[in-house]
Design a protein around this motif. Structure first.
Motif, PDB file in Angstrom:
ATOM      1  N   GLY A 137       0.818  -1.218   0.000  1.00 14.13           N
ATOM      2  CA  GLY A 137       0.000   0.000   0.000  1.00 14.13           C
ATOM      3  C   GLY A 137       0.847   1.262   0.000  1.00 14.13           C
ATOM      4  N   HIS A 164      -2.084  -9.399  -6.309  1.00 12.54           N
ATOM      5  CA  HIS A 164      -1.175 -10.426  -5.791  1.00 12.54           C
ATOM      6  C   HIS A 164      -1.783 -11.207  -4.644  1.00 12.54           C
ATOM      7  CE1 HIS A 164       1.602  -8.015  -8.156  1.00 12.54           C
ATOM      8  NE2 HIS A 164       2.337  -9.111  -8.224  1.00 12.54           N
ATOM      9  N   ILE A 165      -2.524 -10.513  -3.784  1.00 15.91           N
ATOM     10  CA  ILE A 165      -3.122 -11.205  -2.645  1.00 15.91           C
ATOM     11  C   ILE A 165      -4.404 -11.924  -3.076  1.00 15.91           C
ATOM     12  CG2 ILE A 165      -4.126 -10.904  -0.344  1.00 15.91           C
ATOM     13  CD1 ILE A 165      -2.315  -8.356  -0.112  1.00 15.91           C
ATOM     14  N   GLY A 166      -5.249 -11.182  -3.773  1.00 17.51           N
ATOM     15  CA  GLY A 166      -6.555 -11.731  -4.167  1.00 17.51           C
ATOM     16  C   GLY A 166      -6.409 -13.055  -4.896  1.00 17.51           C
ATOM     17  N   TYR A 209     -14.417  -9.625  -8.233  1.00 18.63           N
ATOM     18  CA  TYR A 209     -14.747  -8.335  -8.863  1.00 18.63           C
ATOM     19  C   TYR A 209     -13.455  -7.545  -8.975  1.00 18.63           C
ATOM     20  CZ  TYR A 209     -16.156  -3.496  -9.388  1.00 18.63           C
ATOM     21  OH  TYR A 209     -16.258  -2.211  -9.832  1.00 18.63           O
ATOM     22  N   ASP A 210     -13.040  -7.307 -10.202  1.00 16.10           N
ATOM     23  CA  ASP A 210     -11.839  -6.487 -10.447  1.00 16.10           C
ATOM     24  C   ASP A 210     -11.888  -5.985 -11.882  1.00 16.10           C
ATOM     25  OD1 ASP A 210      -9.351  -5.373 -10.945  1.00 16.10           O
ATOM     26  OD2 ASP A 210      -8.257  -6.858  -9.760  1.00 16.10           O
ATOM     27  N   HIS A 255      -3.117  -4.417  12.421  1.00 14.45           N
ATOM     28  CA  HIS A 255      -2.383  -4.326  11.147  1.00 14.45           C
ATOM     29  C   HIS A 255      -1.262  -5.378  11.072  1.00 14.45           C
ATOM     30  CE1 HIS A 255      -0.524  -1.525   7.849  1.00 14.45           C
ATOM     31  NE2 HIS A 255      -0.892  -2.710   7.390  1.00 14.45           N
ATOM     32  N   MET A 312     -15.708   2.138  -0.609  1.00 13.80           N
ATOM     33  CA  MET A 312     -16.457   1.354  -1.608  1.00 13.80           C
ATOM     34  C   MET A 312     -17.543   0.512  -0.916  1.00 13.80           C
ATOM     35  SD  MET A 312     -13.437  -1.357  -2.739  1.00 13.80           S
ATOM     36  CE  MET A 312     -14.143  -1.620  -4.309  1.00 13.80           C
ATOM     37  N   GLY A 333       3.530  -8.232  -4.210  1.00 15.59           N
ATOM     38  CA  GLY A 333       3.594  -9.683  -4.002  1.00 15.59           C
ATOM     39  C   GLY A 333       4.498 -10.126  -2.864  1.00 15.59           C
ATOM     40  N   ASP A 351      -8.124  -5.441   9.701  1.00 17.12           N
ATOM     41  CA  ASP A 351      -6.729  -5.343  10.160  1.00 17.12           C
ATOM     42  C   ASP A 351      -6.415  -3.912  10.605  1.00 17.12           C
ATOM     43  OD1 ASP A 351      -4.337  -6.566  10.676  1.00 17.12           O
ATOM     44  OD2 ASP A 351      -3.578  -6.533   8.624  1.00 17.12           O
ATOM     45  N   PHE A 352      -7.452  -3.088  10.731  1.00 20.44           N
ATOM     46  CA  PHE A 352      -7.245  -1.657  11.005  1.00 20.44           C
ATOM     47  C   PHE A 352      -8.242  -1.195  12.068  1.00 20.44           C
ATOM     48  CE2 PHE A 352      -6.604  -2.960   6.685  1.00 20.44           C
ATOM     49  CZ  PHE A 352      -5.268  -2.654   6.488  1.00 20.44           C
ATOM     50  N   TYR A 394     -10.138  -3.999 -13.387  1.00 19.36           N
ATOM     51  CA  TYR A 394      -8.839  -3.690 -14.019  1.00 19.36           C
ATOM     52  C   TYR A 394      -7.900  -4.898 -13.991  1.00 19.36           C
ATOM     53  CZ  TYR A 394     -10.931   0.630 -12.433  1.00 19.36           C
ATOM     54  OH  TYR A 394     -11.828   1.624 -12.168  1.00 19.36           O
ATOM     55  N   GLY A 416      -1.217  -7.945   8.805  1.00 19.99           N
ATOM     56  CA  GLY A 416      -1.206  -8.666   7.519  1.00 19.99           C
ATOM     57  C   GLY A 416       0.179  -9.044   7.031  1.00 19.99           C
ATOM     58  N   ALA A 439      -7.213  -4.877   3.591  1.00 25.40           N
ATOM     59  CA  ALA A 439      -6.591  -3.970   2.605  1.00 25.40           C
ATOM     60  C   ALA A 439      -6.338  -2.598   3.246  1.00 25.40           C
ATOM     61  CB  ALA A 439      -7.450  -3.872   1.368  1.00 25.40           C
ATOM     62  N   ARG A 440      -7.365  -1.818   3.497  1.00 23.54           N
ATOM     63  CA  ARG A 440      -7.197  -0.546   4.199  1.00 23.54           C
ATOM     64  C   ARG A 440      -8.499  -0.185   4.881  1.00 23.54           C
ATOM     65  NH1 ARG A 440      -2.717  -1.420   4.175  1.00 23.54           N
ATOM     66  NH2 ARG A 440      -0.965  -0.265   3.293  1.00 23.54           N
ATOM     67  N   GLY A 483     -10.814  -7.402  -5.898  1.00 25.05           N
ATOM     68  CA  GLY A 483      -9.400  -7.114  -6.242  1.00 25.05           C
ATOM     69  C   GLY A 483      -8.648  -8.422  -6.451  1.00 25.05           C
TER      70      GLY A 483
END
Ligand SMILES: NC(=O)C1=CN([C@@H]2O[C@H](COP(=O)(O)OP(=O)(O)OC[C@H]3O[C@@H](n4cnc5c(N)ncnc54)[C@H](O)[C@@H]3O)[C@@H](O)[C@H]2O)C=CC1
Ligand SMILES: Cc1ncc(COP(=O)(O)O)c(C=O)c1O
Ligand SMILES: O=C(O)C(=O)COP(=O)(O)O
Length: 765
Positions: free
Chosen positions: A427, A512-514, A531-532, A637, A576, A448, A620-621, A534, A639, A595-596, A509
């Motif tokens: 991130g 690399h993790i997804g 769902y991604d 946090h 989101m 990754g 994680d936050f 991109y 991860g 993620a965040r 997403g």
């Protein structure tokens, strides 16, 4: 200035502060005499005691045997150039070792009186090293050696081998008491006081009894016999200089003596020499095996720069760094009274000066020592890749690059010197990307490198939420021991869980993790929805064909028993999961966010937990809205917090950073294109610029105007930013580097121009 004045003079030189303070106290009234120490008669008991104390202290410090006299003479070390041959050359045959300017002067003076043989000389190499002295076979009245060559910065720290009969005479002016010598190896030692002993005005002569002879024809004041017989009081001695010498000698004893001083002097000299040797900006004219501990000469690429150096250093409180007028350059004299802090202050200044005058970072770099500022703890496996010959971590000079994990740089001022930022992790929302774009700072991350760590934590949470094993274990923990097995069996029904097998996992997403989670979830028998919008071709290739793709986030939310988020925090992804999208979630679903925190509107999550829409939220936050809420699990946090991930990230970040700093090539940047042009150690120009038409054309035209021929080049763009690397052909040299940088920088659309060149002798203009 954050430090006191440091005086690097070769002599008169820095004196210990404690001595100056003591002298200050005695200046007006010495030992209640009502007189200044300077006013004492040299025949008074008070002064006689001073003289005796000075001699006694010197004898202790140098272990001077009783058959040696200690004389206090005037006329400087230079007078000894004459007194030595006049007193010791009985057969008129003397020999000298020619190791520098002062020995040459001694030779010239001796030649006026006697026949001189020069046993060895390094004049042919400009005295940059010590002359090789072969064992002396012939007999001479004495062999003269200058143990430390104050101007050239060389020293005989070990004496050359002589035959047993040779009487060695040493000019020890600039390293007496700062290196250990054995007095019995010498017939006579002399030294001007103004470096390691005290103020100018007195010269110490240590001479073996049997060498002192009465010579009626010798002028009285030039005869050692005169001084020896009168205990240095034939006429008025330099009383104040002797008094100061006494204080310095006693200070030296209190500090631990000559051996300790030598140790300190070695540490100081090694520190400065290490810096000079590692720098491509400064050079040492002295051969490594011949180096003095007390006088360290160094040079930049040109006399003009040398002059600027000494002027700017003086303004910064580092004074008297000019080399001797006969050789120029710089010279740092590090006598006993120079503290290590003075050497550190000098190195800091040298480093800043080099950076300022170098040809890089938009200005001019002639050093390849990069300063990297680190935030957070970075695994040593990564830092270890940044070789100390090329990198300095967190020194006082402006940073060339930043290496960090989650530290928030958003509010920090980024110095102009910063060329790159490497995030040991994925991130980059803690980095001010827009400011970096504007300043042409390349931001990199380590895609990754910690993905597996996050995947394992997500799967662990999936399983521990599905099966309330943590609650179960906690429950057992607090049960009374008595009859525990029965109690456990009776109560376990409270902890019945569900299986993840057959359930649907929605992954937002497929990075690399997804994709790691997708494949393992399939292996565990889950259905996986992605769902991604991109998604990369690489991810598509790597993920199991069994995953289902959807085009709308809400579709995914509606289908999934578990939803896990693995997207970066961007303007487009912030919140989101919000009050609107959360309505689409399948009732009773579990949301995982590794993620965040900002991807999720926590007030909406709390409401959904309360009305049963969501069964659990695992994040994680931390967030104050979530604190204490039923159904919420917050991790601190964690991860990427595995030994393996921390090492992987640090190694990858260090490699990317050094690759960029040393070659200009860019890998894994989040704001710049990937650019790789094989680096062949030719002059390379790296230009960050706007992605607009005709930039490359303007750059090449400018190079042509500078008569520079291009050997190779590459141009790549990403969004509004483009990056061009131009290698000059290998015969090219840059004589007007600053001008070129300035010309290229002034082209509209040019953001940052860097020249990378491995040349030491570059002349700035
Ligand atoms: N909790 C922790 O300690 C860690 C958290 N992270 C977080 O996880 C995030 C993802 O990490 P990686 O998988 O390594 O990153 P990645 O860059 O490999 O993958 C991100 C994926 O998100 C996709 N994406 C972007 N915008 C999207 C959108 N609006 N909707 C759906 N998909 C979108 C991209 O196409 C890409 O496939 C990081 O950005 C970081 O914030 C990463 C590592 C450790
Ligand atoms: C090694 C050496 N010898 C002799 C001299 C001359 O000393 P003085 O100026 O006391 O005559 C110096 C002065 O720096 C010196 O460094
Ligand atoms: O890589 C990421 O994005 C992470 O969130 C990991 O953060 P950390 O390096 O553990 O502070």
């Amino acid at each position: 200035m954050t430090h006191p004045i440091y005086n690097f003079s070769a002599g008169p030189a820095v004196m210990p502060q404690a001595v100056l303070k003591e002298a200050h106290a005695h200046f007006l009234n010495y030992q209640q005499s009502g007189m200044s120490v300077m006013e004492l008669s040299h025949r008074s008991a008070l002064f006689e005691q001073i003289l005796a104390d000075a001699e006694a202290s010197l004898r202790r410090l140098m272990a001077i045997p009783d058959n040696y006299k200690v004389l206090f003479v005037q006329g400087g070390a230079s007078l000894q150039f004459s007194m030595v041959p006049l007193n010791l050359a009985h057969t008129n045959r003397v020999a000298y070792i020619d190791s520098g300017s002062w020995s040459q002067k001694a030779i010239a003076e001796a030649k006026k009186h006697v026949e001189v043989t020069v046993l060895a000389s390094s004049a042919d190499v400009n005295y940059s090293e010590l002359p090789q002295v072969n064992i002396v076979e012939d007999t001479y009245d004495y062999v003269h050696i200058t143990t430390n060559n104050t101007i050239e910065g060389t020293a005989f720290l070990e004496l050359p081998r002589m035959n047993d009969k040779t009487i060695l005479v040493a000019d020890m002016s600039s390293n007496i008491l700062s290196s250990t010598y054995n007095v019995t190896d010498f017939g006579l030692i002399y030294a001007g006081a103004q470096k390691n002993i005290g103020p100018a005005g007195v010269t110490i002569v240590i001479v073996r009894d049997d060498l002192i002879q009465t010579q009626p024809l010798l002028p009285t004041m030039l005869s050692y016999d005169t001084y020896a017989t009168a205990n240095s009081m034939y006429n008025t001695p330099p009383t104040f200089a002797i008094y100061m010498a006494k204080l310095v000698l006693e200070w030296l004893e209190a500090e631990g003596g000559v051996a300790l001083m030598e140790e300190r002097n070695r540490a100081k000299a090694e520190r400065l020499y290490r810096f000079i040797d590692e720098s491509d900006f400064y050079t040492s004219p002295v051969a490594p095996t011949s180096r003095s501990l007390t006088n360290i000469p160094f040079l930049t690429a040109s006399p003009t720069l040398d002059k600027q150096f000494t002027q700017e250093a003086a303004a910064a409180g580092l004074v008297n760094l000019e080399g001797h007028r006969s050789v120029g350059g710089m010279r740092a004299s590090l006598y006993n009274a120079m503290p290590l802090a003075g050497v550190d202050a000098l190195i800091d200044f040298m480093s800043v000066f080099a950076k300022k005058k170098s040809i890089d970072g938009g200005v001019a770099r002639m050093t390849h020592t990069y300063n990297i500022k680190t935030y957070n703890e970075i695994a040593p496996q990564g830092l270890g890749l940044l070789s100390p010959t090329k990198y300095r971590l967190n020194d006082q000079t402006p940073s060339d690059a930043i290496l960090l994990r989650s530290y928030n740089l958003q509010e920090e001022i980024l110095p102009d010197s910063v060329l790159a930022i490497a995030r040991a992790g994925a991130g980059v929302n803690n980095i001010p990307l827009e400011r970096c774009d504007d300043a042409g700072i390349v931001v990199m991350n380590t895609p990754g490198a910690n993905a597996n760590a996050v995947k394992e934590l997500v799967l662990a949470n999936l399983l521990t939420i599905a099966r309330p094993m943590i609650d179960g274990a906690n429950w057992v923990e607090q049960l009374p021991n008595e009859d525990i097995a029965t109690r456990v069996e009776a109560g376990k029904k409270r902890f019945v869980g569900t299986e993840i097998y057959g359930k649907t996992l929605g992954i937002v997403g497929l990075g690399h993790i997804g994709r790691l989670i997708a494949n393992d979830a399939i292996a565990l028998g889950m259905k996986v929805v992605i769902y991604d919008p991109y998604v990369s071709v690489e991810a598509a290739w790597q993920v199991s064909r069994e995953v289902e793709r959807v085009d709308e986030l809400k579709q995914l939310l509606a289908m999934s028993d578990y939803v896990t988020l693995h997207v970066p925090l961007l303007d487009s992804t912030a919140e989101m999961i919000n009050a609107d999208s959360i309505k689409a979630i399948k009732p009773g679903a579990v949301l995982l966010n590794f993620a965040r925190g900002e991807l999720v509107q926590t007030t909406a999550v709390v409401a959904a937990l309360k009305n049963g829409q969501l069964a659990h939220y695992v994040a994680d936050f931390a967030d104050e809205h979530l604190f204490g809420q039923a159904g919420v699990r917050i991790l601190p946090h964690l991860g990427a917090s595995t030994i393996e991930a921390e090492e992987n990230c640090a190694i990858m970040a260090a490699k990317e950073l050094s690759h960029f700093l040393e070659t200009g090539n860019i890998r894994n940047s989040v704001n710049f294109p990937r650019v790789e042009l094989p680096y062949r150690e030719t002059i390379r120009i790296a230009i960050a610029h706007q992605n607009v038409p005709n930039m490359v054309g303007q750059f090449t035209t400018k190079l042509a105007e500078h008569q520079l021929n291009i050997g190779d080049m590459i141009n790549r763009s990403r969004g509004k930013i483009a990056y061009t690397l131009i290698d000059l052909d290998k015969t090219s040299t840059l004589t007007h580097c600053n001008q070129l940088i300035s010309d290229l920088s002034s082209i509209a659309g040019s953001i940052r121009v860097r020249v990378i060149q491995p040349v030491k002798s570059l002349q700035p203009n």
